[in-house]
Design a protein around this motif. Sequence first.
Motif, PDB file in Angstrom:
ATOM      1  N   LEU A 167     -48.808   1.807  63.148  1.00 42.11           N
ATOM      2  CA  LEU A 167     -49.931   2.365  63.526  1.00 42.11           C
ATOM      3  C   LEU A 167     -49.667   4.027  63.528  1.00 42.11           C
TER       4      LEU A 167
ATOM      5  N   LEU B  62     -47.777   5.748  61.516  1.00 45.05           N
ATOM      6  CA  LEU B  62     -47.695   5.896  60.368  1.00 45.05           C
ATOM      7  C   LEU B  62     -49.167   6.523  59.969  1.00 45.05           C
ATOM      8  N   PHE B  63     -50.029   5.319  60.186  1.00 46.74           N
ATOM      9  CA  PHE B  63     -51.505   5.547  60.057  1.00 46.74           C
ATOM     10  C   PHE B  63     -52.048   6.696  60.606  1.00 46.74           C
ATOM     11  N   LEU B  64     -51.644   6.960  61.885  1.00 49.32           N
ATOM     12  CA  LEU B  64     -52.065   8.117  62.584  1.00 49.32           C
ATOM     13  C   LEU B  64     -51.756   9.575  62.122  1.00 49.32           C
TER      14      LEU B  64
ATOM     15  N   THR C 170     -50.627  10.128  59.030  1.00 48.58           N
ATOM     16  CA  THR C 170     -51.101  10.329  57.632  1.00 48.58           C
ATOM     17  C   THR C 170     -52.587  10.896  58.115  1.00 48.58           C
TER      18      THR C 170
END
Lengths: 157, 131
Positions: B69, B71-73, B75
């Motif tokens: 999560l 890493l998602f944020l 990115t």
Amino acid sequence: MAGFLDNVQWPACLDLGEKRNTVASVAAGVLFFSGWWVIIDAAVLYPSQEQLNHAFHTCGVFSTIAFFMVNAVSNGQVRGDVYGEGCLGRTGARLWLFLGLMLMFASLIAATWILFGAFVVVPSRLVYPGLSIFFQNLLIFFSTLIYKFGRTEDLWG
Amino acid sequence: MAGIKALISLSFGGAIGLMFLMLGCALPVYDKYWPLFLLFFYILAPIPYCISRRVVDDTDSASNACKELALFLTTGIVVSAFGLPIVFARASVIAWGACALVLTGNVVIFATILGFFLVFGSNDDFSWQQW
């Protein structure tokens, strides 16, 4: 004739191994936020109600809600692998996932309908805002799928 | 120790990136300071990953929902830092030349932040007395 492509192989069949989750998370992040920036761009360039009806933003909002709903339950909870019951157990997890996916598909269909019904067939209107709504929802849709199904939950890669 | 040279080159990279950002704002032909909002994104970018590393202790498992999560944020923050100057330029708030300078600065700064995590991030015992 049948199977004449059998010996053709993908040139770089990606064996991601341990990095699969990282790549999937990053790809999902790029797609999701690109979708939102596309609609931000359209909203900045076409601020009036006639060019981009403000009610059309609901599709993107529901897509985002659906993203978080779909990714809130893990595959393990849907299978029933985890010990310790949540409030609703496995059936609740399945119902939540079902509702999330339904919301996601509904938003995508609504965005396509808006593109064709409110922009393409109305010749006096610029079609770019409709395209941006469609691409926002399409990108969020693919981002959801990649984030949900592109990651593996096995602890050892 | 691999620390000092990497630290110097990373700080040089950071300075060059910020230089590009300031050039994009302060050159007399542009003279618009809207791109300084990107500093907000530069500061936010390392935070999710740092929080996930502090909160979750098990570094032995390969997959980790909190880290993903984060890493998602992260990115998302990086994509937003690229999207904002482009939207500014398309709305004619800044010139396209300024946008190009700011995007170059973006690339350098995010490469510096990534380099920081790659060089100084992966250590077995996550202790603050690293250097």
